[in-house]
Scaffold this active site. Sequence first.
Site, PDB file in Angstrom:
ATOM      1  N   GLU A 162      10.061 -16.129  22.294  1.00 16.43           N
ATOM      2  CA  GLU A 162      10.582 -15.038  21.481  1.00 16.43           C
ATOM      3  C   GLU A 162      10.930 -13.862  22.385  1.00 16.43           C
ATOM      4  O   GLU A 162      10.126 -13.464  23.237  1.00 16.43           O
ATOM      5  CB  GLU A 162       9.555 -14.609  20.435  1.00 16.43           C
TER       6      GLU A 162
ATOM      7  N   LYS B 208      -0.316 -18.886   7.018  1.00 21.40           N
ATOM      8  CA  LYS B 208      -1.246 -19.108   8.125  1.00 21.40           C
ATOM      9  C   LYS B 208      -1.638 -17.764   8.728  1.00 21.40           C
ATOM     10  O   LYS B 208      -0.876 -16.795   8.634  1.00 21.40           O
ATOM     11  CB  LYS B 208      -0.610 -20.039   9.170  1.00 21.40           C
TER      12      LYS B 208
ATOM     13  N   ARG C 297       0.815  -1.215   0.000  1.00 19.79           N
ATOM     14  CA  ARG C 297       0.000   0.000   0.000  1.00 19.79           C
ATOM     15  C   ARG C 297       0.849   1.266   0.000  1.00 19.79           C
ATOM     16  O   ARG C 297       0.389   2.333  -0.375  1.00 19.79           O
ATOM     17  CB  ARG C 297      -0.907   0.008   1.229  1.00 19.79           C
TER      18      ARG C 297
ATOM     19  N   LYS D 291      12.112 -24.332   9.037  1.00 20.29           N
ATOM     20  CA  LYS D 291      13.319 -24.370   9.862  1.00 20.29           C
ATOM     21  C   LYS D 291      14.044 -25.698   9.672  1.00 20.29           C
ATOM     22  O   LYS D 291      13.417 -26.754   9.565  1.00 20.29           O
ATOM     23  CB  LYS D 291      12.951 -24.176  11.337  1.00 20.29           C
TER      24      LYS D 291
ATOM     25  N   LYS E  38       5.726 -14.079  23.780  1.00 21.99           N
ATOM     26  CA  LYS E  38       6.448 -12.917  23.276  1.00 21.99           C
ATOM     27  C   LYS E  38       7.143 -12.202  24.442  1.00 21.99           C
ATOM     28  O   LYS E  38       6.725 -12.296  25.594  1.00 21.99           O
ATOM     29  CB  LYS E  38       5.472 -11.942  22.605  1.00 21.99           C
TER      30      LYS E  38
ATOM     31  N   HIS F 285       2.090 -23.366  14.348  1.00 27.24           N
ATOM     32  CA  HIS F 285       3.485 -23.784  14.467  1.00 27.24           C
ATOM     33  C   HIS F 285       3.655 -24.960  15.425  1.00 27.24           C
ATOM     34  O   HIS F 285       4.222 -26.005  15.076  1.00 27.24           O
ATOM     35  CB  HIS F 285       4.344 -22.626  14.981  1.00 27.24           C
TER      36      HIS F 285
ATOM     37  N   ASP G 183      -1.598 -17.244  16.786  1.00 30.49           N
ATOM     38  CA  ASP G 183      -0.344 -16.869  16.133  1.00 30.49           C
ATOM     39  C   ASP G 183       0.689 -17.993  16.194  1.00 30.49           C
ATOM     40  O   ASP G 183       1.495 -18.136  15.271  1.00 30.49           O
ATOM     41  CB  ASP G 183       0.234 -15.614  16.795  1.00 30.49           C
TER      42      ASP G 183
ATOM     43  N   HIS H 152       5.369 -21.084   7.689  1.00 31.12           N
ATOM     44  CA  HIS H 152       6.798 -20.863   7.456  1.00 31.12           C
ATOM     45  C   HIS H 152       7.680 -21.474   8.540  1.00 31.12           C
ATOM     46  O   HIS H 152       8.857 -21.731   8.326  1.00 31.12           O
ATOM     47  CB  HIS H 152       7.107 -19.358   7.327  1.00 31.12           C
TER      48      HIS H 152
END
Length: 330
Positions: free
Chosen positions: A212, A144, A46, A178, A322, A236, A231, A174
């Site tokens: 993370e 995803k 955008r 790994k 997180k 995952h 998420d 993704h």
Amino acid sequence: MTTPLDPHLFVIFGGTGDLAARKLLPALHELITVGGADAKVLAVGRKALDDEAYRHWATTHLAEQGYVDLSWVDRCHYQSLGSDSDAYEALATRVAELEADGRTTGNRVFYLALPPAAFTPTIAGLGRVGLPTSDGWVRLVVEKPFGTNGATAEALGDAVHECFSEEQVYRIDHFLGKEAVQNLLALRFANPLFETAWNRDRVARIEVTVAESIGVDGRADYYDRSGVVRDMLQNHLTQLLALVTMEPPGDFAPESIRSEKVKALGAVPPLTHGDMTYAGYVGYADLDGVSTESRTATYARADMRVSSWRWEGVPFVLRSGKHMPERETR
């Protein structure tokens, strides 16, 4: 030996987003500089950028991650999609211009690194201007999450199939790219030492942790509508759970692996509220894009079991968060 990739045009929708900066551009760097892939890259977004501005953006983000030899970024181009009614016609024209030299022979990848709400209109736009069809192969990669529940996943599947055949569609998590995850099947099934010990008689407990150290700065608006469960846990970590608990497939064809993964997940009893633990990191509620009434969790732990002959009685723990003290995947 790795099979050489066909020359192609790699189109990234969401080309200036977090996923593109942290995952896709580094992956393209490796494919092109190490793997020798003959690819042109068209980022779509955008923002009102031109090719040079996008190349500067890409170079900056790659350099911050320690990548060098970035001359390949000259292959990157940018198309601002905007909100004009003819935006997809302009995109089709740009694709035709980049393919005019015949080098990519009409091979195209459309990678949707977008918020889920943008999947359906983007796919419809591609279909409207005929981009799913070319003289080469065409692939649609959908990140995803693929819907938020069974009904929305089916609706998205219907929207995809209105424009693309199933053979063209790649539903991607993704995290499965790994190296350690890629090697898990070989570790299990190609090594008799591990496979004979991979059961309840030899394993007392299995824990999967993805911690993370980063927060959600810059993507809080998306994250506040998804949270750590959507998420991380339901994609995952659930994929890892399936790879760990599945039975040996008859062969390593995608359909055979998928079938065994589905069987493994079918052996997991539904979770109750008592099986789950949630928390959030200090400062999350103050981020731009987070609702003042948000109860979104940034940390979750699921205590699970698998009701199969191989794993009955073995506790499974999946956890992710997180802004943890340190980054860790194990």
